[in-house]
Every structure is written in structure tokens, then in C-alpha cells.
Design a protein around this motif. Structure first.
Motif, PDB file in Angstrom:
ATOM      1  N   GLY A  15       0.851  -1.250  -0.009  1.00 14.99           N
ATOM      2  CA  GLY A  15      -0.020  -0.028   0.040  1.00 14.99           C
ATOM      3  C   GLY A  15       0.867   1.100   0.121  1.00 14.99           C
ATOM      4  O   GLY A  15       0.655   2.246  -0.507  1.00 14.99           O
ATOM      5  N   LEU A  16       2.021   1.286   0.616  1.00 14.72           N
ATOM      6  CA  LEU A  16       2.861   2.232   0.880  1.00 14.72           C
ATOM      7  C   LEU A  16       3.688   2.502  -0.534  1.00 14.72           C
ATOM      8  O   LEU A  16       3.631   3.730  -1.170  1.00 14.72           O
ATOM      9  CB  LEU A  16       4.106   2.024   1.759  1.00 14.72           C
ATOM     10  CG  LEU A  16       4.820   3.472   2.229  1.00 14.72           C
ATOM     11  CD1 LEU A  16       4.027   4.559   2.636  1.00 14.72           C
ATOM     12  CD2 LEU A  16       6.020   2.827   3.195  1.00 14.72           C
ATOM     13  N   VAL A  17       3.867   1.510  -1.080  1.00 18.27           N
ATOM     14  CA  VAL A  17       4.668   1.652  -2.353  1.00 18.27           C
ATOM     15  C   VAL A  17       3.547   2.121  -3.535  1.00 18.27           C
ATOM     16  O   VAL A  17       4.006   2.999  -4.215  1.00 18.27           O
ATOM     17  CB  VAL A  17       5.165   0.313  -3.036  1.00 18.27           C
ATOM     18  CG1 VAL A  17       5.616   0.278  -4.295  1.00 18.27           C
ATOM     19  CG2 VAL A  17       6.363  -0.123  -2.000  1.00 18.27           C
ATOM     20  N   VAL A  18       2.466   1.722  -3.469  1.00 21.46           N
ATOM     21  CA  VAL A  18       1.427   1.921  -4.426  1.00 21.46           C
ATOM     22  C   VAL A  18       0.984   3.362  -4.186  1.00 21.46           C
ATOM     23  O   VAL A  18       0.757   4.115  -5.243  1.00 21.46           O
ATOM     24  CB  VAL A  18       0.062   1.035  -4.336  1.00 21.46           C
ATOM     25  CG1 VAL A  18      -1.060   1.629  -5.037  1.00 21.46           C
ATOM     26  CG2 VAL A  18       0.477  -0.174  -4.985  1.00 21.46           C
ATOM     27  N   GLY A  19       0.994   3.939  -3.078  1.00 23.96           N
ATOM     28  CA  GLY A  19       0.822   5.193  -2.656  1.00 23.96           C
ATOM     29  C   GLY A  19       1.853   6.330  -3.166  1.00 23.96           C
ATOM     30  O   GLY A  19       1.586   7.243  -3.795  1.00 23.96           O
ATOM     31  N   PHE A  20       2.954   5.806  -2.953  1.00 20.71           N
ATOM     32  CA  PHE A  20       4.300   6.417  -3.516  1.00 20.71           C
ATOM     33  C   PHE A  20       4.099   6.908  -4.872  1.00 20.71           C
ATOM     34  O   PHE A  20       4.201   7.518  -5.544  1.00 20.71           O
ATOM     35  CB  PHE A  20       5.465   5.993  -3.066  1.00 20.71           C
ATOM     36  CG  PHE A  20       6.023   6.580  -1.750  1.00 20.71           C
ATOM     37  CD1 PHE A  20       6.039   7.734  -1.163  1.00 20.71           C
ATOM     38  CD2 PHE A  20       6.279   5.559  -0.844  1.00 20.71           C
ATOM     39  CE1 PHE A  20       6.283   8.049  -0.203  1.00 20.71           C
ATOM     40  CE2 PHE A  20       6.699   5.895   0.566  1.00 20.71           C
ATOM     41  CZ  PHE A  20       6.529   7.087   0.917  1.00 20.71           C
ATOM     42  N   VAL A  21       3.740   5.625  -5.598  1.00 24.01           N
ATOM     43  CA  VAL A  21       3.752   5.552  -7.396  1.00 24.01           C
ATOM     44  C   VAL A  21       2.598   6.425  -7.814  1.00 24.01           C
ATOM     45  O   VAL A  21       2.756   7.255  -8.742  1.00 24.01           O
ATOM     46  CB  VAL A  21       3.708   4.132  -7.596  1.00 24.01           C
ATOM     47  CG1 VAL A  21       3.382   4.040  -9.210  1.00 24.01           C
ATOM     48  CG2 VAL A  21       4.635   3.165  -7.500  1.00 24.01           C
ATOM     49  N   ILE A  22       1.665   6.350  -7.098  1.00 27.38           N
ATOM     50  CA  ILE A  22       0.352   7.108  -7.602  1.00 27.38           C
ATOM     51  C   ILE A  22       0.472   8.672  -7.208  1.00 27.38           C
ATOM     52  O   ILE A  22       0.263   9.471  -7.960  1.00 27.38           O
ATOM     53  CB  ILE A  22      -1.070   6.678  -6.798  1.00 27.38           C
ATOM     54  CG1 ILE A  22      -1.448   5.269  -7.460  1.00 27.38           C
ATOM     55  CG2 ILE A  22      -2.131   7.703  -6.987  1.00 27.38           C
ATOM     56  CD1 ILE A  22      -2.586   4.786  -6.616  1.00 27.38           C
ATOM     57  N   GLY A  23       1.198   8.737  -6.150  1.00 27.02           N
ATOM     58  CA  GLY A  23       1.484  10.376  -5.673  1.00 27.02           C
ATOM     59  C   GLY A  23       2.515  11.010  -6.692  1.00 27.02           C
ATOM     60  O   GLY A  23       2.273  12.127  -6.963  1.00 27.02           O
ATOM     61  N   TYR A  24       3.507  10.056  -7.163  1.00 27.11           N
ATOM     62  CA  TYR A  24       4.338  10.577  -8.045  1.00 27.11           C
ATOM     63  C   TYR A  24       3.981  10.912  -9.381  1.00 27.11           C
ATOM     64  O   TYR A  24       4.115  11.748  -9.797  1.00 27.11           O
ATOM     65  CB  TYR A  24       5.365   9.305  -8.268  1.00 27.11           C
ATOM     66  CG  TYR A  24       6.516   9.876  -9.429  1.00 27.11           C
ATOM     67  CD1 TYR A  24       7.562  10.572  -9.178  1.00 27.11           C
ATOM     68  CD2 TYR A  24       6.575   9.205 -10.465  1.00 27.11           C
ATOM     69  CE1 TYR A  24       8.474  10.972 -10.071  1.00 27.11           C
ATOM     70  CE2 TYR A  24       7.528   9.483 -11.548  1.00 27.11           C
ATOM     71  CZ  TYR A  24       8.462  10.473 -11.311  1.00 27.11           C
ATOM     72  OH  TYR A  24       9.107  10.588 -12.265  1.00 27.11           O
ATOM     73  N   PHE A  25       2.954   9.990  -9.840  1.00 29.60           N
ATOM     74  CA  PHE A  25       2.371  10.221 -11.252  1.00 29.60           C
ATOM     75  C   PHE A  25       1.407  11.339 -11.151  1.00 29.60           C
ATOM     76  O   PHE A  25       1.179  12.304 -11.988  1.00 29.60           O
ATOM     77  CB  PHE A  25       1.611   9.010 -11.673  1.00 29.60           C
ATOM     78  CG  PHE A  25       2.606   8.087 -12.249  1.00 29.60           C
ATOM     79  CD1 PHE A  25       3.371   8.336 -13.302  1.00 29.60           C
ATOM     80  CD2 PHE A  25       2.776   6.651 -11.832  1.00 29.60           C
ATOM     81  CE1 PHE A  25       4.164   7.441 -13.929  1.00 29.60           C
ATOM     82  CE2 PHE A  25       3.361   5.816 -12.192  1.00 29.60           C
ATOM     83  CZ  PHE A  25       4.261   6.153 -13.460  1.00 29.60           C
ATOM     84  N   LEU A  26       0.791  11.549 -10.195  1.00 31.61           N
ATOM     85  CA  LEU A  26      -0.112  12.734  -9.766  1.00 31.61           C
ATOM     86  C   LEU A  26       0.571  14.109  -9.754  1.00 31.61           C
ATOM     87  O   LEU A  26       0.214  15.206 -10.577  1.00 31.61           O
ATOM     88  CB  LEU A  26      -1.136  12.553  -8.643  1.00 31.61           C
ATOM     89  CG  LEU A  26      -2.256  11.602  -8.550  1.00 31.61           C
ATOM     90  CD1 LEU A  26      -3.021  11.712  -7.371  1.00 31.61           C
ATOM     91  CD2 LEU A  26      -3.153  11.973  -9.608  1.00 31.61           C
TER      92      LEU A  26
END
Length: 135
Positions: A15-26
């Protein structure tokens, strides 16, 4: 208190990794649109400035053109007056023909008095064309 199991740690880590990835793209997408917006605003400002500059150049052009035309008209009037006065002095035998006596103006633009009492006629002598009487 219950201790965390390995599945819980894995889920939290994923969840933390997915959150970082989504945050990065946003962040990257919004940064790109912000750059585009800033670029568009800069282009708009440049276009407005260019339009204002062209407007000032046009106003200056037409102002100068009007001044030049005014001086040209004044010079033409001076030339006409010179020719009229010179023709009377140099060719006194033609004063009855009044070469330049029509519409003479003084320095202030007022008509000068003329010697001729003849008024121009706005009509022709007799009929013309199919209405012309044959003799």
C-alpha cells in the motif's frame, strides 16, 4: 496488543509503495499542466504586448501620414499661389483669360477676390443626342 503478522506488513508495504507511485504520477501530471499553464500565460502576455506595440505603431504611422498630407496640401497651395502671381506678372497680356484666378486662396485659406464676373454654366447650349433639333 496483537503483533503484526507478515501478511499485514506485506499489505502495508505494498500500500505504501502503491501510494508513492500514485502520488509521483499525480505530482508529475499536475506539474506538467502547471508548466503548460505558465507557458500559455507567458505567450498570452507576449501576444498582448505585441498587439499593443503594433497599435502604437499604427497610431504613429497615421499621425505622421496626416501631418505629411497637411504639409503637402499647404505646399501645393503655396505653389498654386506662386504660379498665379507669377503668371499675372510675367504674362500681363493673358490676365483677361485668368489662368490661375479660379479658387485663389490667401495664406489663411480665405478666397481671394476675382476680377471675372462670368459664372460657369452648368448646362450645355441647347439639346443634345436624340432630342437635338436638326436645322
Amino acid at each position: 496488543m496483537q503483533s503484526w503478522t507478515t501478511e499485514m506488513w506485506q499489505a502495508a508495504l505494498i500500500g505504501l509503495v502503491v501510494g508513492f507511485v500514485i502520488g509521483y504520477f499525480l505530482l508529475r501530471l499536475t506539474k506538467e499542466s502547471a508548466k503548460k499553464q505558465v507557458k500559455t500565460e507567458a505567450e498570452l502576455r507576449a501576444a498582448k504586448e505585441q498587439l499593443e506595440n503594433q497599435k502604437q505603431q499604427l497610431e504613429k504611422h497615421f499621425s505622421e501620414s496626416a501631418d505629411l498630407l497637411k504639409s503637402l496640401a499647404q505646399d501645393y497651395q503655396k505653389l498654386y499661389q506662386h504660379l498665379a502671381q507669377s503668371s499675372n506678372q510675367l504674362l500681363p497680356e493673358l490676365t483677361d483669360k485668368a489662368l490661375f484666378q479660379h479658387n485663389l486662396l490667401d495664406d489663411k485659406g480665405n478666397p481671394l477676390p476675382t476680377n471675372s464676373d462670368d459664372q460657369p454654366k452648368d448646362y450645355s447650349e441647347g439639346s443634345s443626342g436624340i432630342f437635338k433639333a436638326e436645322k
